[in-house]
Design a protein around this motif. Structure first.
Motif, PDB file in Angstrom:
ATOM      1  N   THR A 235       0.813  -1.220   0.000  1.00 47.53           N
ATOM      2  CA  THR A 235       0.000   0.000   0.000  1.00 47.53           C
ATOM      3  C   THR A 235       0.846   1.270   0.000  1.00 47.53           C
ATOM      4  OG1 THR A 235      -0.171  -0.171   2.413  1.00 47.53           O
ATOM      5  CG2 THR A 235      -1.966  -1.112   1.108  1.00 47.53           C
ATOM      6  N   ASP A 236       2.150   1.143   0.214  1.00 41.16           N
ATOM      7  CA  ASP A 236       3.021   2.324   0.192  1.00 41.16           C
ATOM      8  C   ASP A 236       3.332   2.780  -1.232  1.00 41.16           C
ATOM      9  OD1 ASP A 236       3.193   2.380   2.964  1.00 41.16           O
ATOM     10  OD2 ASP A 236       4.926   1.034   3.006  1.00 41.16           O
ATOM     11  N   ALA A 237       3.023   1.960  -2.205  1.00 38.37           N
ATOM     12  CA  ALA A 237       3.304   2.329  -3.589  1.00 38.37           C
ATOM     13  C   ALA A 237       2.464   3.544  -3.983  1.00 38.37           C
ATOM     14  CB  ALA A 237       3.004   1.156  -4.514  1.00 38.37           C
ATOM     15  N   GLY A 238       3.018   4.365  -4.864  1.00 36.06           N
ATOM     16  CA  GLY A 238       2.284   5.542  -5.332  1.00 36.06           C
ATOM     17  C   GLY A 238       3.199   6.719  -5.558  1.00 36.06           C
ATOM     18  N   GLN A 239       2.591   7.908  -5.648  1.00 34.30           N
ATOM     19  CA  GLN A 239       3.329   9.131  -5.946  1.00 34.30           C
ATOM     20  C   GLN A 239       3.545   9.951  -4.675  1.00 34.30           C
ATOM     21  OE1 GLN A 239       1.652  12.498  -8.346  1.00 34.30           O
ATOM     22  NE2 GLN A 239       3.263  11.941  -9.803  1.00 34.30           N
ATOM     23  N   TYR A 240       4.792  10.387  -4.511  1.00 32.30           N
ATOM     24  CA  TYR A 240       5.175  11.221  -3.367  1.00 32.30           C
ATOM     25  C   TYR A 240       5.663  12.568  -3.877  1.00 32.30           C
ATOM     26  CZ  TYR A 240       4.955   7.026  -0.451  1.00 32.30           C
ATOM     27  OH  TYR A 240       4.517   5.904   0.225  1.00 32.30           O
ATOM     28  N   GLU A 241       5.437  13.592  -3.058  1.00 32.73           N
ATOM     29  CA  GLU A 241       5.833  14.948  -3.436  1.00 32.73           C
ATOM     30  C   GLU A 241       6.781  15.531  -2.402  1.00 32.73           C
ATOM     31  OE1 GLU A 241       3.880  19.420  -4.080  1.00 32.73           O
ATOM     32  OE2 GLU A 241       2.579  17.659  -3.839  1.00 32.73           O
ATOM     33  N   CYS A 242       7.888  16.058  -2.896  1.00 29.90           N
ATOM     34  CA  CYS A 242       8.822  16.824  -2.065  1.00 29.90           C
ATOM     35  C   CYS A 242       8.570  18.293  -2.371  1.00 29.90           C
ATOM     36  CB  CYS A 242      10.261  16.434  -2.392  1.00 29.90           C
ATOM     37  SG  CYS A 242      11.497  17.553  -1.692  1.00 29.90           S
ATOM     38  N   GLN A 243       8.006  19.015  -1.413  1.00 35.37           N
ATOM     39  CA  GLN A 243       7.596  20.405  -1.629  1.00 35.37           C
ATOM     40  C   GLN A 243       8.503  21.338  -0.837  1.00 35.37           C
ATOM     41  OE1 GLN A 243       3.819  22.628  -0.101  1.00 35.37           O
ATOM     42  NE2 GLN A 243       3.218  21.617  -2.033  1.00 35.37           N
ATOM     43  N   LEU A 244       9.166  22.241  -1.555  1.00 35.05           N
ATOM     44  CA  LEU A 244      10.027  23.230  -0.917  1.00 35.05           C
ATOM     45  C   LEU A 244       9.200  24.440  -0.530  1.00 35.05           C
ATOM     46  CD1 LEU A 244      13.068  23.105  -3.375  1.00 35.05           C
ATOM     47  CD2 LEU A 244      12.455  21.528  -1.539  1.00 35.05           C
ATOM     48  N   THR A 245       9.385  24.897   0.687  1.00 32.64           N
ATOM     49  CA  THR A 245       8.570  26.019   1.193  1.00 32.64           C
ATOM     50  C   THR A 245       9.151  27.351   0.737  1.00 32.64           C
ATOM     51  OG1 THR A 245       9.822  25.989   3.256  1.00 32.64           O
ATOM     52  CG2 THR A 245       7.769  24.727   3.186  1.00 32.64           C
TER      53      THR A 245
END
Length: 281
Positions: A111-121
């Motif tokens: 269930t950990d599969a998928g899209q992740y986002e690294c967002q810079l503030t």
């Protein structure tokens, strides 16, 4: 980052130039150094039970914080070094003034599969996206699930691992639940190469019969049953046709003997003898 006092003292033109420079730097995070090129839309592979590391490089964009999100379910995982994920399997690693913000996932699940986002503030924010693929590794033993081998022969079992992103740390062999990789039996040898492990048993004995299990690290095991055939009944195990394997008894194909002819009566013999004597006179 520009000092606050310098921004106040600079004219409007300088302020615009400073803002444009900062924004250009933010947009160029992924191209300033060759090792950071292609950071966006990065694919990361992991397997069930293992670990996954997603590395987001900021190239010293001041000390702005980084937020990690799982886009599939809009879940906020971390902000800076604070973890907001519901499970403790998620953590973030970052050293002060370092380039990388790393999201660690332990005991990976499907269930950990998928899209992740690294967002810079930054202002405006800059995001990099990562796709995590998760597979369940599986061991496979070449050949049939049951092996019949004659006593004294060489037994070779080959096991290979499928759906594993990296070679397993180990591949253990078990004989009837006893590990044999390091057994003190000179006739047993195990060779491990990357995704493959080969078990060799020289001069197979009756005690070598039983269930063999190939168990790689973080992979489902595979089993094979070995039957050792003694020299007394090799044909029976290979071809069938005996009581041992449930077949019918072997038929006797020798031609039947004919019964001996019955003895002639003594009177007939005496008569033949008399006729022969009269003819000879």
């Amino acid at each position: 980052m520009w000092p606050l006092s310098a921004l106040f003292l600079a004219g409007r033109h300088e302020l615009y130039e400073a803002a444009e420079a900062m924004w250009a730097k933010a947009l160029a995070l992924n191209t300033l150094a060759p090792e950071y090129q292609g950071q966006n839309n990065t694919e990361v592979a992991a397997q069930v039970g293992g670990e996954a590391t997603l590395s987001c490089y900021t190239y010293h964009l001041s000390d702005e914080r980084v937020a990690w999100l799982k886009r599939d379910d809009d879940q906020l995982l971390t902000v800076g070094q604070e973890v907001y994920a519901a499970e403790r399997r998620f953590s973030v690693v970052h050293a002060d003034h370092a380039e990388a913000w790393e999201l660690w996932v332990k005991d990976v699940k499907l269930t950990d599969a998928g899209q992740y986002e690294c967002q810079l503030t930054t202002s405006p924010p800059v995001s990099f996206f990562f796709t995590l693929t998760v597979t369940q590794a599986q061991a496979m033993v070449a050949g049939p699930s049951e092996v019949h081998i004659e006593e004294g022969s060489l037994l070779v079992l080959e096991c290979y691992v499928k759906q594993a992103p990296v070679p397993p740390v180990y591949i253990f062999w078990y004989h009837n639940n006893t590990m044999v990789n390091y057994a003190r039996q000179h006739h047993i040898q195990v060779d491990h190469q990357n995704y493959t492990s080969t078990l060799m048993v020289a001069r197979v004995r009756r005690t070598d019969a039983g269930n063999y299990t190939c168990q790689p690290y973080l992979a489902n095991p595979a089993n094979v049953a070995v039957h050792v055939v003694t020299g007394e009944h090799p044909a029976a195990m290979q071809h069938g046709g005996t009581h041992e394997d449930g077949g019918a008894p072997a038929a006797n194909h020798a031609p039947p003997r004919l019964p001996a002819p019955p003895a002639l009566p003594r009177l007939l013999l005496a008569l033949l003898a008399t006729v022969t004597w009269l003819e000879s006179r």
